[in-house]
Motif scaffolding. Structure first.
Motif, PDB file in Angstrom:
ATOM      1  N   VAL A  85       6.545   8.892  15.033  1.00 34.78           N
ATOM      2  CA  VAL A  85       5.904   8.307  14.539  1.00 34.78           C
ATOM      3  C   VAL A  85       5.064   7.071  14.875  1.00 34.78           C
ATOM      4  O   VAL A  85       5.492   5.913  14.737  1.00 34.78           O
ATOM      5  N   ALA A  86       3.427   7.454  14.397  1.00 31.60           N
ATOM      6  CA  ALA A  86       3.006   5.915  14.554  1.00 31.60           C
ATOM      7  C   ALA A  86       1.915   6.214  12.914  1.00 31.60           C
ATOM      8  O   ALA A  86       1.184   6.768  12.866  1.00 31.60           O
ATOM      9  N   GLY A  87       1.657   4.508  13.149  1.00 31.85           N
ATOM     10  CA  GLY A  87       1.202   4.208  12.001  1.00 31.85           C
ATOM     11  C   GLY A  87       0.008   2.832  12.713  1.00 31.85           C
ATOM     12  O   GLY A  87       0.789   2.483  13.089  1.00 31.85           O
ATOM     13  N   SER A  88      -0.788   2.668  11.699  1.00 35.08           N
ATOM     14  CA  SER A  88      -2.023   1.879  12.187  1.00 35.08           C
ATOM     15  C   SER A  88      -2.682   1.317  10.421  1.00 35.08           C
ATOM     16  O   SER A  88      -3.068   2.155   9.890  1.00 35.08           O
ATOM     17  N   LEU A  89      -2.248  -0.227  10.086  1.00 32.74           N
ATOM     18  CA  LEU A  89      -2.741  -0.222   9.096  1.00 32.74           C
ATOM     19  C   LEU A  89      -4.859  -1.062   8.925  1.00 32.74           C
ATOM     20  O   LEU A  89      -4.801  -2.334   9.839  1.00 32.74           O
ATOM     21  N   ALA A  90      -5.201  -0.314   8.309  1.00 26.19           N
ATOM     22  CA  ALA A  90      -6.425  -0.661   8.073  1.00 26.19           C
ATOM     23  C   ALA A  90      -7.162  -1.763   7.088  1.00 26.19           C
ATOM     24  O   ALA A  90      -7.600  -1.444   6.254  1.00 26.19           O
ATOM     25  N   TRP A  91      -7.060  -2.931   7.503  1.00 27.14           N
ATOM     26  CA  TRP A  91      -7.533  -4.547   7.135  1.00 27.14           C
ATOM     27  C   TRP A  91      -7.254  -5.266   7.773  1.00 27.14           C
ATOM     28  O   TRP A  91      -6.680  -5.858   9.055  1.00 27.14           O
ATOM     29  N   SER A 101      10.445   5.611  17.073  1.00 30.65           N
ATOM     30  CA  SER A 101      10.962   6.305  18.005  1.00 30.65           C
ATOM     31  C   SER A 101      12.561   7.193  17.383  1.00 30.65           C
ATOM     32  O   SER A 101      13.183   5.798  16.862  1.00 30.65           O
ATOM     33  N   GLU A 102      12.751   8.443  17.798  1.00 29.55           N
ATOM     34  CA  GLU A 102      14.090   8.632  17.832  1.00 29.55           C
ATOM     35  C   GLU A 102      14.453   8.175  19.425  1.00 29.55           C
ATOM     36  O   GLU A 102      13.607   8.792  20.649  1.00 29.55           O
ATOM     37  N   GLY A 103      15.327   7.451  19.839  1.00 28.78           N
ATOM     38  CA  GLY A 103      14.919   6.721  21.698  1.00 28.78           C
ATOM     39  C   GLY A 103      13.823   5.899  21.810  1.00 28.78           C
ATOM     40  O   GLY A 103      12.818   5.470  21.192  1.00 28.78           O
ATOM     41  N   SER A 111       1.047  -0.651   0.182  1.00 27.30           N
ATOM     42  CA  SER A 111       0.238  -0.305  -0.122  1.00 27.30           C
ATOM     43  C   SER A 111       1.419   1.287   0.436  1.00 27.30           C
ATOM     44  O   SER A 111       0.175   2.434  -0.442  1.00 27.30           O
ATOM     45  N   PHE A 112       2.286   1.005   0.617  1.00 24.05           N
ATOM     46  CA  PHE A 112       3.262   2.532   0.732  1.00 24.05           C
ATOM     47  C   PHE A 112       3.746   1.917   1.107  1.00 24.05           C
ATOM     48  O   PHE A 112       5.164   1.009   1.420  1.00 24.05           O
ATOM     49  N   ALA A 113       5.156   3.157   1.403  1.00 28.17           N
ATOM     50  CA  ALA A 113       6.705   2.969   1.823  1.00 28.17           C
ATOM     51  C   ALA A 113       7.001   4.498   1.951  1.00 28.17           C
ATOM     52  O   ALA A 113       6.846   5.119   1.074  1.00 28.17           O
ATOM     53  N   PHE A 114       7.615   4.266   2.651  1.00 28.05           N
ATOM     54  CA  PHE A 114       8.560   6.021   3.100  1.00 28.05           C
ATOM     55  C   PHE A 114       9.314   5.540   4.203  1.00 28.05           C
ATOM     56  O   PHE A 114       9.794   4.210   5.217  1.00 28.05           O
ATOM     57  N   SER A 115      10.551   6.585   3.993  1.00 29.73           N
ATOM     58  CA  SER A 115      11.747   6.358   5.043  1.00 29.73           C
ATOM     59  C   SER A 115      11.251   7.096   6.028  1.00 29.73           C
ATOM     60  O   SER A 115      10.776   8.592   5.721  1.00 29.73           O
ATOM     61  N   LEU A 116      12.299   7.015   6.600  1.00 26.37           N
ATOM     62  CA  LEU A 116      12.474   8.396   8.269  1.00 26.37           C
ATOM     63  C   LEU A 116      13.766   7.464   8.588  1.00 26.37           C
ATOM     64  O   LEU A 116      15.053   7.032   8.871  1.00 26.37           O
ATOM     65  N   GLY A 117      14.655   9.554   9.111  1.00 32.52           N
ATOM     66  CA  GLY A 117      15.651   9.035   9.741  1.00 32.52           C
ATOM     67  C   GLY A 117      15.854   9.906  11.322  1.00 32.52           C
ATOM     68  O   GLY A 117      14.976   9.987  11.461  1.00 32.52           O
ATOM     69  N   GLY A 118      16.614   9.371  11.722  1.00 25.42           N
ATOM     70  CA  GLY A 118      16.809  10.060  12.795  1.00 25.42           C
ATOM     71  C   GLY A 118      17.815   8.692  13.813  1.00 25.42           C
ATOM     72  O   GLY A 118      18.306   7.964  13.695  1.00 25.42           O
ATOM     73  N   LYS A 119      18.399   8.973  14.923  1.00 23.21           N
ATOM     74  CA  LYS A 119      19.514   8.685  15.511  1.00 23.21           C
ATOM     75  C   LYS A 119      18.645   7.590  16.660  1.00 23.21           C
ATOM     76  O   LYS A 119      18.259   8.276  17.245  1.00 23.21           O
ATOM     77  N   ASP A 120      19.239   6.508  16.890  1.00 20.54           N
ATOM     78  CA  ASP A 120      19.129   5.980  18.058  1.00 20.54           C
ATOM     79  C   ASP A 120      17.368   4.801  17.935  1.00 20.54           C
ATOM     80  O   ASP A 120      16.383   5.308  18.792  1.00 20.54           O
ATOM     81  N   LEU A 121      17.077   5.413  16.441  1.00 14.14           N
ATOM     82  CA  LEU A 121      15.729   4.544  15.740  1.00 14.14           C
ATOM     83  C   LEU A 121      15.158   3.375  16.742  1.00 14.14           C
ATOM     84  O   LEU A 121      15.929   2.218  16.590  1.00 14.14           O
ATOM     85  N   HIS A 122      13.811   3.431  17.314  1.00 21.41           N
ATOM     86  CA  HIS A 122      13.230   2.350  18.252  1.00 21.41           C
ATOM     87  C   HIS A 122      11.636   2.016  17.290  1.00 21.41           C
ATOM     88  O   HIS A 122      11.083   3.171  17.024  1.00 21.41           O
ATOM     89  N   LEU A 123      11.707   0.653  17.558  1.00 21.33           N
ATOM     90  CA  LEU A 123      10.470   0.413  17.232  1.00 21.33           C
ATOM     91  C   LEU A 123       9.837  -0.225  18.302  1.00 21.33           C
ATOM     92  O   LEU A 123      10.375  -1.162  18.859  1.00 21.33           O
ATOM     93  N   THR A 124       7.612   0.096  18.794  1.00 20.06           N
ATOM     94  CA  THR A 124       7.563  -0.262  19.309  1.00 20.06           C
ATOM     95  C   THR A 124       6.497  -0.686  18.156  1.00 20.06           C
ATOM     96  O   THR A 124       5.443  -0.795  18.342  1.00 20.06           O
ATOM     97  N   SER A 160       4.471  13.054  15.215  1.00 19.10           N
ATOM     98  CA  SER A 160       4.648  14.030  16.905  1.00 19.10           C
ATOM     99  C   SER A 160       5.886  14.421  17.116  1.00 19.10           C
ATOM    100  O   SER A 160       6.822  13.461  17.296  1.00 19.10           O
ATOM    101  N   GLY A 161       5.750  15.805  17.651  1.00 17.78           N
ATOM    102  CA  GLY A 161       7.591  16.111  17.906  1.00 17.78           C
ATOM    103  C   GLY A 161       7.189  16.103  19.867  1.00 17.78           C
ATOM    104  O   GLY A 161       8.764  16.789  20.388  1.00 17.78           O
ATOM    105  N   LYS A 162       5.969  16.055  19.978  1.00 22.12           N
ATOM    106  CA  LYS A 162       5.978  15.495  21.347  1.00 22.12           C
ATOM    107  C   LYS A 162       5.717  14.748  21.968  1.00 22.12           C
ATOM    108  O   LYS A 162       5.013  14.095  22.891  1.00 22.12           O
ATOM    109  N   GLY A 163       6.643  13.164  21.312  1.00 21.25           N
ATOM    110  CA  GLY A 163       6.151  12.088  21.917  1.00 21.25           C
ATOM    111  C   GLY A 163       5.109  11.236  21.612  1.00 21.25           C
ATOM    112  O   GLY A 163       4.450  12.035  20.797  1.00 21.25           O
ATOM    113  N   LYS A 164       4.536   9.803  21.782  1.00 20.28           N
ATOM    114  CA  LYS A 164       3.844   9.003  21.537  1.00 20.28           C
ATOM    115  C   LYS A 164       2.266   9.810  22.079  1.00 20.28           C
ATOM    116  O   LYS A 164       1.304   9.455  21.430  1.00 20.28           O
TER     117      LYS A 164
END
Length: 862
Positions: free
Chosen positions: A374-380, A362-364, A306-319, A426-430
């Protein structure tokens, strides 16, 4: 970029040029840093690569492009240019080591080549004929001794051409909300992501060669390790697809902006439209695509994201959040590692058991109220995947959609519309990201937000299959005393004779009322509820069938089955094959006929309790087999869409063995989803904390129960946990003692009073239930004038304790009056006045007894 070996060709000596329609200074073309790839730094217009004025051989030039070897600049001309004039040389800013060769190519042939040039050499002029040339390439190579200090300048570049030559040279396309910007460039037909993130702090990470929607060929163009988002197998057995930018369209309506970017492949005939729907105020973007087979033969889609995007940042974490039946939405966080990580689901019927289709990057480590997220939710509501691929330092590429384990057949002229990703930054957290998604959901992502969610007594845990009219009326009478507003009759009300629904082994598919249990029928039961002041709802499971049923005996070919293999059961049942039009129509009519026959029904609990283990459509052709699961999901949507259009006042709840369909594909067709069959309040605190990252609390149900050891917890504790969602009851209240029933009534009355704020306010997660023995959260009015604060002490320490717990989300400048809203045997909060700053920074004083225990606190601005 490594050095290139080039075939030598003689320079072309030109006569005087015929005048062309236009002359363009190539230094005026936009974004050379995006159009030119080079070995170090970025190309610059009218400046050297170090940012100084262009100076070659002691002479200063006003116009030109500063580059660094090895560099190349492709320019699509389409045969519409006649000549290129200019000069080239080594910029004077470098040392004596510099040596550079300049080359001009047309359609792969060398048209002009300079000698090896050094610092101090005069600029080398050129005049090159371009008649008929479609692809021009300007190359800057090192002189054979490495590229250190090789700063090469193109000077006074004048292209003579018709007006069509540079029509598609470079475009920038920005999809944006109030705070978010997602920018693409279309250069020489190549669509790339340029920026993604907050306008105030844009992600400037550049991943050269990463296409915005890479196909199989282009994913190898510069970065061979990246997965394609579209992989098409043609009728000739080849994967021959190269999508290029074609056009775009932007439309605006009611605070939303839709951007459609069209890509096409002239060779294969395939087309893709990338869709973006930007919600201005909510700072949410929905993105998906339409894949069109414009060829004359059918193709097979091997991957169709459906999509693709790239993210940059230091110490990226995935939740991520994972779990299964009775154990949904368990939080997990880890650093993004090099390579590919895929999460997904192939069970079809329970897409969010296993992994949730929602994520946070997230960064860190992700913080609640600070940091970039960055938060995302797949609608399927079917099989899906999300890929997180990191092949660059401090960068990750995210892509996903329908799971590619089952390829899709796409006939000539047909199209596939892929699922949507709901995305926010968001620049102010999750916490802020969650509130963005909650606002979007209440505006666009769920039904009947304006309808007050009733307090429900669901019969399942209280009665299971073992009930008659007398028992149900007794449950209703007790429900009235407890403050319940709606009675929902769960499983067990249908089927007769040997197929009576007295267990889960029979009856599914036979939607006739069980005459032995309910001799007066469903409408009579609904009227009995109404006479008691209760609304009435009913459970259905129209997507499934028991082999022990009249339906299966009559239509065995309606159930899924692999040829030559035994049908495997889950909970003694099989999925109906909704990819068959006649089965889709049957499932629709099951519910429509029930609602027409029994007008007293105001709520439908739609359940789905079986996995799709054997994905075979009996009698279908190969194309139908390939597309079966996708078509079943589409049929499920069509059925619900027809029902909610015909019965707009009916509240539909989505249930799939608990929280198996907790996602935004199903939720827009329902008012809520069932979070889990597990009502254990400690487990529910963790689940609610996880769900709240993506879904507003009014969108899922939580019931006061006795199952899953819930009964060992104090009644007040169970009530308070249920208040953090849509509160209901899942037990037989007629079996409760008088004091228990009164305690439940008092708690439900508090909930009803607070419900408008709980379901309309903004959620601020405080202390995570994974982090401490005392967890907390708050729901705050938009104007910060009122809040409800929840605190839960989850363990019994055998001793009293006092302490402060911070209250998030308030206005530091306001002063607040604090009081305990739901008081039990022990008072946890003393009424008083506090500044918002004190409550947020120092915390609210709380007194604990032994635990587990809870405090529900009302906070009002003075």
């Amino acid at each position: 970029m490594s050095s290139r070996t080039l075939i030598l060709a003689a320079a072309v000596l030109l006569p005087a040029f015929t005048a062309a329609a236009e002359t363009t200074d190539l230094a005026t073309l936009p974004s050379p840093e995006n159009s030119i790839t080079q070995g170090w730094a970025e190309a610059r217009a009218n400046r050297s690569v170090d940012g100084n004025p262009l100076r070659v051989g002691g002479k200063t030039y006003e116009s030109g492009i500063g580059t660094h070897a090895n560099a190349e600049w492709p320019i699509a001309l389409g045969g519409e240019a006649t000549a290129l004039r200019g000069a080239s040389g080594v910029d004077d800013e470098v040392g004596e080591k510099a040596s550079v060769v300049f080359i001009i190519e047309g359609d792969g042939k060398v048209l002009w080549k300079s000698p090896v040039m050094k610092k101090g050499d005069a600029a080398q002029p050129f005049a090159v004929k371009l008649d008929g040339v479609k692809a021009l390439r300007l190359v800057v190579n090192d002189g054979g001794d490495g590229s250190t200090e090789d700063h090469g300048d193109w000077l006074d570049l004048k292209l003579e051409h018709s007006g069509k030559a540079l029509a598609n040279y470079y475009k920038e396309i920005t999809v944006e909300t109030a705070a978010l910007a997602w920018t693409f460039s279309a250069s020489q037909g190549k669509l790339e992501q340029r920026r993604f993130g907050l306008k105030s702090d844009p992600d400037k990470t550049r991943a050269p060669g990463v296409y915005a929607y890479p196909d199989y060929i282009d994913r190898n163009a510069d970065v061979a390790l990246l997965e394609p988002t579209l992989d098409v197998l043609g009728a000739d057995g080849l994967r021959n697809l190269a999508l290029r930018y074609d056009s775009q369209e932007v439309t605006k309506e009611g605070g939303k902006t839709r951007t459609d970017i069209r890509l096409k492949d002239e060779v294969s005939g395939m087309r893709v439209v990338l869709h973006f729907l930007a919600h201005e105020k909510e700072d949410v973007i929905e993105t998906w695509c339409t894949i069109v087979n414009g060829s004359k033969e059918a193709v097979t889609l091997l991957r169709f994201d459906s999509f693709a995007f790239s993210l940059g940042g230091k110490d990226l974490h995935l939740t991520t959040f994972r779990g299964g039946w009775g154990d949904e939405m368990n939080w997990s966080e880890a650093p993004v590692s090099t390579g590919l990580r895929r999460i997904g689901n192939q069970s079809f019927t329970h897409p969010t058991h296993g992994y949730s289709s929602s994520f946070v990057v997230s960064e860190g480590a992700a913080q609640e109220e600070s940091g970039k997220v960055v938060a995302g939710s797949l609608a399927w509501s079917g099989n899906w995947h999300l890929d997180f691929q990191s092949e660059y330092k401090d960068a990750v590429r995210v892509s996903g959609g329908i799971h590619p384990f089952q390829p899709q057949h796409l006939a000539a002229g047909a199209e596939l519309v892929t699922p949507r990703l709901i995305l926010t930054v968001s620049g102010k957290g999750k916490g802020a990201a969650s509130r963005n998604l909650h606002r979007w959901a209440k505006h666009s992502g769920m039904r009947q937000v304006e309808v007050t969610r009733p307090v429900i007594l669901n019969s399942w845990d209280g009665a299971y299959f073992n009930f008659d009219e007398k028992r149900l009326l007794a449950m209703m009478d007790a429900a009235v005393k407890s403050g319940v507003e709606m009675f929902v009759l769960d499983d067990g009300w249908f089927g007769n004779g040997e197929n009576a629904r007295n267990s889960d082994t029979a009856g599914l598919g036979d939607w006739q009322v069980n005459r032995e249990k309910l001799p007066h029928d469903i409408q009579w039961l609904a009227e009995q509820a109404h006479e008691r002041g209760l609304k009435f709802g009913l459970w259905v499971e129209p997507e499934m069938v028991n082999p022990r049923s009249e339906l299966f005996a009559k239509h065995p070919d309606w159930a899924v089955k692999l040829p030559g293999r035994e049908q495997r059961l889950g909970r003694n049942q099989l999925p109906l094959d909704l990819s068959k039009p006649e089965v889709e129509e049957f499932a629709y009519k099951v519910v429509a006929d029930i609602l027409d026959r029994y007008p007293g029904i105001e709520y439908i609990k739609w359940d789905n309790n079986g996995h799709l283990q054997d994905a075979g459509s009996q009698g279908a052709k190969p194309a139908g087999q390939m597309n079966m699961t996708t078509e079943m999901t589409r049929a499920y949507y069509r059925i619900l869409d027809r029902l909610v259009a015909k019965y707009p006042k009916i509240i539909f709840q989505d249930c799939a063995s608990g929280g198996g369909r907790a996602e935004y594909g199903s939720l827009p067709r329902h008012a809520e989803f069932w979070a889990s069959d597990n009502q254990n309040p400690l487990k529910r605190l963790q689940m609610h904390w996880g769900y709240s990252h993506f879904f507003p609390p009014m969108s899922w149900g939580a019931h006061i129960a006795e199952s899953f050891d819930s009964g060992k917890f104090p009644m007040k504790f169970r009530i308070d946990v249920a208040m953090t969602a849509r509160l209901g009851v899942e037990l037989d209240p007629s079996h409760l003692k008088a004091d228990q029933l009164e305690e439940m009534r008092a708690g439900i009355e508090v909930y009803k009073r607070l419900r408008p704020l709980l379901h309309a306010g903004e959620v601020f997660r405080g202390v995570s239930p994974y982090a401490a023995d005392v967890c907390s959260s708050a729901v705050v009015a938009e104007d910060k004038a009122r809040a409800v604060f929840f605190a839960f002490r989850t363990k019994d320490h055998g001793a009293a304790k006092e302490g402060r717990v911070k209250v998030p989300g308030l206005d530091a400048a306001k002063r607040y009056r604090v009081s305990e809203a739901h008081v039990g045997a022990v008072r946890h909060v003393q009424a008083g006045s506090f500044s918002g700053q004190e409550l947020m920074e120092q915390g609210l004083p709380l007194s604990w007894s032994t635990g587990p225990e809870s405090a529900v606190v009302e906070i009002m601005a003075e």
